[in-house]
Design an enzyme around this catalytic site. Structure first.
Site, PDB file in Angstrom:
ATOM      1  N   ASP A 194       0.854  -1.194   0.000  1.00  0.00           N
ATOM      2  CA  ASP A 194       0.000   0.000   0.000  1.00  0.00           C
ATOM      3  C   ASP A 194       0.885   1.237   0.000  1.00  0.00           C
ATOM      4  O   ASP A 194       1.650   1.464   0.938  1.00  0.00           O
ATOM      5  CB  ASP A 194      -0.888  -0.020   1.258  1.00  0.00           C
ATOM      6  N   GLU A 220      -1.634  -1.049  -3.852  1.00  0.00           N
ATOM      7  CA  GLU A 220      -2.804  -0.256  -3.445  1.00  0.00           C
ATOM      8  C   GLU A 220      -2.476   1.233  -3.479  1.00  0.00           C
ATOM      9  O   GLU A 220      -1.409   1.648  -3.004  1.00  0.00           O
ATOM     10  CB  GLU A 220      -3.200  -0.690  -2.040  1.00  0.00           C
ATOM     11  N   HIS A 296     -12.299  -2.816   2.013  1.00  0.00           N
ATOM     12  CA  HIS A 296     -11.315  -2.139   2.869  1.00  0.00           C
ATOM     13  C   HIS A 296     -11.905  -2.045   4.269  1.00  0.00           C
ATOM     14  O   HIS A 296     -13.066  -1.685   4.440  1.00  0.00           O
ATOM     15  CB  HIS A 296     -11.063  -0.727   2.316  1.00  0.00           C
TER      16      HIS A 296
HETATM   17 MG   LIG Z   1      -4.947   1.544   1.998  1.00  0.00          MG
END
Ligand SMILES: [Mg+2]
Length: 377
Positions: A194, A220, A296
């Site tokens: 991420d 991400e 998420h």
């Molecule tokens: Mg994230």
């Protein structure tokens, strides 16, 4: 059935100095969110979550929703998302409105499940799996010097074989962190990274090229969520799967990601995207372009429960029996009493498996005494 009371409950947990959670953009110490508690004349209590600070959700709820929600039949739940786009006109799709719609929507589904005696995933189209694979969100940047491998080692010891780590502070640092994670996880585990939108497309492309040999399941938010052209550029310049969506609210924003397949995986947060009803619409949109869906979760136990119910109902499109990758749910491994303490029975991800609750509604019981410890009002 009618909703008789609705209360926004602002919650906050402050991490001590030195224990902030870091991503590429900096450190955070505040785990704030808002719960919504509704009661009906049938005696049911329903819970929802708006993943925004409590003072904002309170003001948004009271000024835009309170009057019309009292007296509403929870079975009219899907009208909430529809109404939100036209009333309030022009700003219904904003994060604050969609987050409050999310809380209302989840609470209504919780009540509907309790009324008909079924878990929410059955009402969203049926259960497609009995357990889900939780992936551990870990290896945050730390404020003080600590061995970077420690948290991912603990996750692997607890049985996780899918892990997401924070990177995004520079090409060489990214490679070092990814190498460490891959060494701990082994060759077989799923590894996601991420970048929290901390790069320009050229920087993200360079970093992605530099870590691609570590078998990355997705990158991400390589660029800021609003940088749609940046995603398009990365699509052309890289071949690692991309994911985004935690900063998108409502079907129209998600459509921008899904159209032209700018990402491989969309990541609606159930407590921001418009709730279970809107997440289902987003998942159907995603299926039209063969884009994956993976919720998420950085929420309280209520938002986590909603994500699990949602994920349990997702079809395996386009697969039939031979599903190459399991449906996953994010499981943040950082300290968060709003995830663990407010549930009578916290979710247990150990062993790399999350059981889907089979009791009516969200399938959770809230410890209301625990809420009092984190209320900010
Ligand atoms: Mg994230």
């Amino acid at each position: 059935m009618e909703i008789t009371t609705a209360e926004v409950i602002p919650l906050s947990h402050r991490l001590p100095d030195g224990h902030g959670l870091g991503d590429a953009r900096g450190f955070g110490h505040d785990r704030s969110t808002s719960l919504l508690r509704i009661e009906t004349d049938a005696g049911h209590v329903g819970w929802g979550e708006a993943f925004i600070p409590g003072d904002i959700s309170k003001a948004t709820f009271e000024s835009l929703f309170a009057d019309s929600v009292i007296g509403m039949d929870p079975f009219e739940v899907e009208s909430l998302a529809e109404r939100s786009y036209t009333d309030p006109y022009h700003f219904g799709g904003s994060v604050f409105v969609q987050s409050v719609v999310s809380a209302l929507d989840i609470a209504c589904w919780d009540v509907i499940g309790k009324e008909v005696g079924r878990p929410i995933h059955q009402l969203l189209g049926g259960r497609t799996r009995e357990t889900l694979v939780p992936y551990a969100s870990t290896m945050y940047f730390t404020e003080t010097d600590r061995p970077i491998a420690d948290p991912i080692e603990r996750a692997v010891d607890a049985g996780f074989d899918a892990v997401k780590i924070k990177i995004g502070t520079g090409v060489e640092a990214d490679r070092r962190r990814v190498r460490t994670a891959r060494e701990v996880l082994g060759d077989e585990g799923r590894l996601m990274v991420d970048m929290n939108g901390n790069y320009r497309p050229d920087q993200a492309a360079k970093s992605i090229r530099n870590i691609a040999d570590y078998d990355i399941a997705w990158v991400e938010e390589p660029v800021p969520p609003e940088n749609i052209a940046g995603y398009r550029e990365l699509r052309a310049r890289t071949d690692v799967p991309l994911a985004a969506g935690e900063a998108f609210y409502g079907r129209f924003e998600f459509k921008r990601l899904i159209d032209h397949r700018l990402v491989d995986v969309v990541q609606p947060n159930l407590a921001r995207c418009g709730g279970l009803s809107e997440a289902r619409t987003i998942a159907k949109l995603a299926s039209t372009e063969n884009v994956g869906v993976c919720p998420h979760v950085w929420n309280s136990g209520v938002g986590l429960a909603a994500a699990i119910q949602f994920a349990a109902s997702l079809p395996d499109y386009p697969h039939t029996r031979n599903v190459p990758e399991p449906t996953m749910v994010e499981f943040d491994r950082s300290e968060n009493p709003l995830r663990d303490e407010i549930l009578d029975t916290p979710f247990d991800p150990t062993g790399g498996s999350l059981a889907v609750p089979q009791r009516p509604g969200l399938g959770i019981d809230i410890d209301e005494a625990a809420l009092d410890r984190y209320r900010t009002d």
